[in-house]
Design an enzyme around this catalytic site. Structure first.
Site, PDB file in Angstrom:
ATOM      1  N   GLY A   1       0.828  -1.196   0.000  1.00 32.29           N
ATOM      2  CA  GLY A   1       0.000   0.000   0.000  1.00 32.29           C
ATOM      3  C   GLY A   1       0.860   1.243   0.000  1.00 32.29           C
ATOM      4  N   TYR A   2       0.589   2.171  -0.915  1.00 30.85           N
ATOM      5  CA  TYR A   2       1.375   3.395  -1.013  1.00 30.85           C
ATOM      6  C   TYR A   2       0.506   4.651  -0.906  1.00 30.85           C
ATOM      7  CZ  TYR A   2      -0.299   3.119  -5.844  1.00 30.85           C
ATOM      8  OH  TYR A   2      -1.090   3.019  -6.965  1.00 30.85           O
ATOM      9  N   GLY A   3      -0.815   4.458  -0.735  1.00 29.52           N
ATOM     10  CA  GLY A   3      -1.735   5.571  -0.542  1.00 29.52           C
ATOM     11  C   GLY A   3      -2.449   5.398   0.778  1.00 29.52           C
ATOM     12  N   SER A   4      -3.766   5.451   0.760  1.00 24.18           N
ATOM     13  CA  SER A   4      -4.505   5.355   2.021  1.00 24.18           C
ATOM     14  C   SER A   4      -4.414   3.969   2.653  1.00 24.18           C
ATOM     15  CB  SER A   4      -5.982   5.730   1.815  1.00 24.18           C
ATOM     16  OG  SER A   4      -6.651   4.781   1.013  1.00 24.18           O
TER      17      SER A   4
ATOM     18  N   GLU B   1     -10.906  -1.705  -6.659  1.00 21.23           N
ATOM     19  CA  GLU B   1      -9.830  -1.015  -7.357  1.00 21.23           C
ATOM     20  C   GLU B   1     -10.049  -0.944  -8.871  1.00 21.23           C
ATOM     21  OE1 GLU B   1      -7.667   0.683  -6.057  1.00 21.23           O
ATOM     22  OE2 GLU B   1      -7.244  -0.048  -4.058  1.00 21.23           O
TER      23      GLU B   1
END
Length: 235
Positions: A13-16, A103
């Site tokens: 995970g690189y966002g929320s 997604e």
């Protein structure tokens, strides 16, 4: 014929997802991937905006492609920090189905090596690197916006909202969550946009500095126990 053995799944995970993790994970690991640049260049019609007024969320851009573009943030670190989550084998089918549904707004499945932070690795035995699934909005997806004027982007984020809440809260949460991952994890693109958004808010409310200490939701990991409880999944 014996059924195929299902293995644990690792998700990056690189966002929320850094502070709003997937259901059923049993391990969260800070660290980074290489060869990508994180940018707020993905439109969001389903979480932080609407089809009529899309918000903006992050995606990962292959560094070799990013280097061909004109970006006002012309520098980017060689690593992109985030968090990897281990999903036990018994929950993989449920979580994969859920993630794939949530997604679909422009993201596709990729796999990338994930490097565990040195601090965490010193006290835990984990494979190096970890092969992680990651959802990426590729440049040919219809929601990819490409390079944008930074001040215009900040103003757009401040005014945008969707079913998952204010677009600015996504940005503020990501900025704070990255800081909390550890030394070297800050992202200047994200941090500069957060600063610009707070200035826009301050001017709008006539109270300069009122938002300066606002950290958003990133300061507390929001854990859920099932896909039915999960409000959203954003990278």
């Amino acid at each position: 014929m014996a059924s195929e053995m299902v293995e644990d799944l690792w998700l990056f995970g690189y966002g929320s997802l850094i502070w709003k993790p997937p259901p059923h994970f049993d391990l969260r690991v800070p660290g980074y991937v290489e060869g990508y640049v994180r940018r707020f260049w993905q439109a969001s019609e389903d979480h932080r905006g609407t089809p009529e007024a899309p918000g903006r969320v992050v995606t990962l851009i292959d560094r070799s492609h990013w280097e061909t573009l004109t970006d006002q943030h012309s520098d980017a670190p060689p690593t992109t920090w985030g968090a990897a989550y281990r999903i036990p084998a018994r929950h993989v089918a449920e979580v994969r189905e859920y993630l794939d549904i949530r997604e679909i707004n422009g993201y596709s499945i990729q796999y990338t090596p994930f490097h565990v932070s040195k601090t965490y690795a010193a006290s835990h035995e984990l494979p190096a690197p970890i092969d992680c699934l990651v959802y990426v909005g590729l440049p040919d997806n219809p929601q990819f916006m490409g390079p944008q004027d930074l001040q215009g982007l900040a103003e757009h984020i401040v005014k945008s909202r969707g079913p998952s809440g204010e677009n600015k809260d996504y940005l503020y949460g990501l900025d704070q969550a990255l800081i909390e991952l550890g030394e070297g994890s800050e992202d200047e693109h994200v941090h500069d946009l957060a600063r610009r958004c707070r200035e826009v808010e301050s001017r709008a409310c006539g109270n300069i500095g009122k938002q300066a200490d606002s950290h958003g939701p990133g300061s507390r990991l929001q854990r859920v126990g099932s896909t039915d409880e999960q409000e959203e999944i954003e990278k």
